[in-house]
Design a protein around this motif. Sequence first.
Motif, PDB file in Angstrom:
ATOM      1  N   PHE A   1       0.834  -1.209   0.000  1.00 31.71           N
ATOM      2  CA  PHE A   1       0.000   0.000   0.000  1.00 31.71           C
ATOM      3  C   PHE A   1       0.863   1.251   0.000  1.00 31.71           C
ATOM      4  N   LEU A   2       1.881   1.280   0.862  1.00 31.25           N
ATOM      5  CA  LEU A   2       2.768   2.440   0.941  1.00 31.25           C
ATOM      6  C   LEU A   2       3.565   2.613  -0.356  1.00 31.25           C
ATOM      7  N   ALA A   3       3.943   1.496  -0.981  1.00 29.37           N
ATOM      8  CA  ALA A   3       4.653   1.570  -2.262  1.00 29.37           C
ATOM      9  C   ALA A   3       3.762   2.209  -3.324  1.00 29.37           C
ATOM     10  N   CYS A   4       2.485   1.824  -3.348  1.00 26.21           N
ATOM     11  CA  CYS A   4       1.548   2.428  -4.299  1.00 26.21           C
ATOM     12  C   CYS A   4       1.394   3.921  -4.040  1.00 26.21           C
ATOM     13  N   VAL A   5       1.396   4.293  -2.766  1.00 28.57           N
ATOM     14  CA  VAL A   5       1.260   5.708  -2.409  1.00 28.57           C
ATOM     15  C   VAL A   5       2.445   6.516  -2.921  1.00 28.57           C
ATOM     16  N   VAL A   6       3.664   6.037  -2.646  1.00 29.44           N
ATOM     17  CA  VAL A   6       4.842   6.820  -3.053  1.00 29.44           C
ATOM     18  C   VAL A   6       4.992   6.846  -4.573  1.00 29.44           C
ATOM     19  N   ILE A   7       4.616   5.760  -5.236  1.00 26.39           N
ATOM     20  CA  ILE A   7       4.663   5.740  -6.704  1.00 26.39           C
ATOM     21  C   ILE A   7       3.671   6.765  -7.263  1.00 26.39           C
ATOM     22  N   ALA A   8       2.456   6.761  -6.709  1.00 32.75           N
ATOM     23  CA  ALA A   8       1.421   7.671  -7.197  1.00 32.75           C
ATOM     24  C   ALA A   8       1.807   9.127  -6.971  1.00 32.75           C
ATOM     25  N   GLU A   9       2.216   9.457  -5.755  1.00 27.35           N
ATOM     26  CA  GLU A   9       2.482  10.857  -5.426  1.00 27.35           C
ATOM     27  C   GLU A   9       3.768  11.366  -6.063  1.00 27.35           C
ATOM     28  N   THR A  10       4.787  10.527  -6.118  1.00 25.41           N
ATOM     29  CA  THR A  10       6.041  10.952  -6.742  1.00 25.41           C
ATOM     30  C   THR A  10       5.852  11.158  -8.244  1.00 25.41           C
ATOM     31  N   SER A  11       5.052  10.300  -8.865  1.00 30.29           N
ATOM     32  CA  SER A  11       4.758  10.456 -10.293  1.00 30.29           C
ATOM     33  C   SER A  11       4.028  11.763 -10.563  1.00 30.29           C
ATOM     34  N   VAL A  12       3.073  12.101  -9.712  1.00 29.24           N
ATOM     35  CA  VAL A  12       2.339  13.359  -9.875  1.00 29.24           C
ATOM     36  C   VAL A  12       3.275  14.552  -9.683  1.00 29.24           C
ATOM     37  N   TYR A  13       4.204  14.428  -8.746  1.00 36.12           N
ATOM     38  CA  TYR A  13       5.164  15.510  -8.512  1.00 36.12           C
ATOM     39  C   TYR A  13       5.978  15.800  -9.779  1.00 36.12           C
ATOM     40  N   PHE A  14       6.521  14.754 -10.382  1.00 36.33           N
ATOM     41  CA  PHE A  14       7.324  14.956 -11.594  1.00 36.33           C
ATOM     42  C   PHE A  14       6.452  15.351 -12.787  1.00 36.33           C
ATOM     43  N   ALA A  15       5.215  14.873 -12.804  1.00 36.50           N
ATOM     44  CA  ALA A  15       4.307  15.262 -13.888  1.00 36.50           C
ATOM     45  C   ALA A  15       4.046  16.760 -13.852  1.00 36.50           C
ATOM     46  N   ARG A  16       3.901  17.307 -12.655  1.00 38.40           N
ATOM     47  CA  ARG A  16       3.667  18.746 -12.527  1.00 38.40           C
ATOM     48  C   ARG A  16       4.869  19.554 -12.991  1.00 38.40           C
ATOM     49  N   ILE A  17       6.042  18.965 -12.936  1.00 40.28           N
ATOM     50  CA  ILE A  17       7.245  19.671 -13.370  1.00 40.28           C
ATOM     51  C   ILE A  17       7.401  19.624 -14.881  1.00 40.28           C
ATOM     52  N   PHE A  18       7.178  18.453 -15.460  1.00 45.89           N
ATOM     53  CA  PHE A  18       7.518  18.254 -16.867  1.00 45.89           C
ATOM     54  C   PHE A  18       6.324  18.323 -17.825  1.00 45.89           C
ATOM     55  N   MET A  19       5.115  18.130 -17.335  1.00 43.30           N
ATOM     56  CA  MET A  19       3.959  18.126 -18.230  1.00 43.30           C
ATOM     57  C   MET A  19       3.416  19.530 -18.451  1.00 43.30           C
ATOM     58  N   HIS A  20       2.747  19.687 -19.584  1.00 41.28           N
ATOM     59  CA  HIS A  20       2.112  20.962 -19.903  1.00 41.28           C
ATOM     60  C   HIS A  20       0.909  21.176 -18.985  1.00 41.28           C
ATOM     61  N   PRO A  21       0.685  22.392 -18.484  1.00 35.50           N
ATOM     62  CA  PRO A  21      -0.437  22.644 -17.566  1.00 35.50           C
ATOM     63  C   PRO A  21      -1.800  22.258 -18.133  1.00 35.50           C
ATOM     64  N   ASP A  22      -1.936  22.260 -19.445  1.00 34.60           N
ATOM     65  CA  ASP A  22      -3.231  21.948 -20.042  1.00 34.60           C
ATOM     66  C   ASP A  22      -3.619  20.477 -19.893  1.00 34.60           C
ATOM     67  N   ILE A  23      -2.634  19.612 -19.712  1.00 34.32           N
ATOM     68  CA  ILE A  23      -2.949  18.180 -19.636  1.00 34.32           C
ATOM     69  C   ILE A  23      -2.701  17.588 -18.247  1.00 34.32           C
ATOM     70  N   ILE A  24      -2.154  18.385 -17.332  1.00 34.85           N
ATOM     71  CA  ILE A  24      -1.791  17.832 -16.024  1.00 34.85           C
ATOM     72  C   ILE A  24      -3.022  17.366 -15.242  1.00 34.85           C
ATOM     73  N   VAL A  25      -4.142  18.117 -15.338  1.00 35.08           N
ATOM     74  CA  VAL A  25      -5.345  17.730 -14.598  1.00 35.08           C
ATOM     75  C   VAL A  25      -5.903  16.415 -15.130  1.00 35.08           C
ATOM     76  N   ARG A  26      -5.939  16.278 -16.459  1.00 35.34           N
ATOM     77  CA  ARG A  26      -6.437  15.037 -17.054  1.00 35.34           C
ATOM     78  C   ARG A  26      -5.554  13.858 -16.662  1.00 35.34           C
ATOM     79  N   PHE A  27      -4.235  14.088 -16.652  1.00 38.39           N
ATOM     80  CA  PHE A  27      -3.313  13.018 -16.272  1.00 38.39           C
ATOM     81  C   PHE A  27      -3.506  12.606 -14.818  1.00 38.39           C
ATOM     82  N   THR A  28      -3.556  13.586 -13.898  1.00 38.93           N
ATOM     83  CA  THR A  28      -3.672  13.250 -12.481  1.00 38.93           C
ATOM     84  C   THR A  28      -4.991  12.544 -12.184  1.00 38.93           C
ATOM     85  N   ASN A  29      -6.067  12.954 -12.855  1.00 37.86           N
ATOM     86  CA  ASN A  29      -7.360  12.302 -12.622  1.00 37.86           C
ATOM     87  C   ASN A  29      -7.329  10.837 -13.045  1.00 37.86           C
ATOM     88  N   ILE A  30      -6.844  10.569 -14.253  1.00 44.08           N
ATOM     89  CA  ILE A  30      -6.813   9.176 -14.714  1.00 44.08           C
ATOM     90  C   ILE A  30      -5.796   8.360 -13.921  1.00 44.08           C
TER      91      ILE A  30
END
Length: 214
Positions: A35-64
Amino acid sequence: MISFYILIFLEWTGFLTGLFFLRKGDRDAALIVAFLACVVIAETSVYFARIFMHPDIIVRFTNIWYNCMLPVQCVCLLLFFYRKTRLGYWKHAIKGFISIVLFITLLQFFAGDPYQFNTFNYTLEAIFISACSLHYLFELMNSEEIEEVTRDPFMYVSIGLLLFYLGTLPYNITKFYLFGTYRGLFYIYYYLFFAFNYFLYGIITFGFLWAKKK
């Protein structure tokens, strides 16, 4: 962002602590670590997505992304409670909980909009996990090992999960409405949401360390 950095740190601390004290063959603890591994994978991925992804698609990515990862986290916890209970009727109930979560998840991806956060599924997940946490604590308090209860790291895990899901459920259900209508109230709930997160991963870490010390 400081609040988010603190959260990432506490999540990784809880995961690494559980991983370090995980004994070979301990399937109960392995499910909590999963469970904790899934948490850190999910949150760390979102962190890097916010850095590298375009703002227009970040919400769609985080939701899915959360629509995929939150059910996985939920199933890990429900399987943990399934292993811990001694009552047959509750095992059947947990099987039903898992089936419902998986069915609604698949239904959204095949018949709904996967880019919209599945509030209904998250609400059910929170209710199921809260019920299982409360039931586990009830079983623990009525068991013959009541004198050793403070040595059980899963007691601390269950307390953390119960308070976290009950405390954050109103925020996750109403956050989009509050953000658009009552911005001030939204930010109050927003910081409370982080406080409940800090408590959850803090008490999980404490539970592993305290049980090891005992």
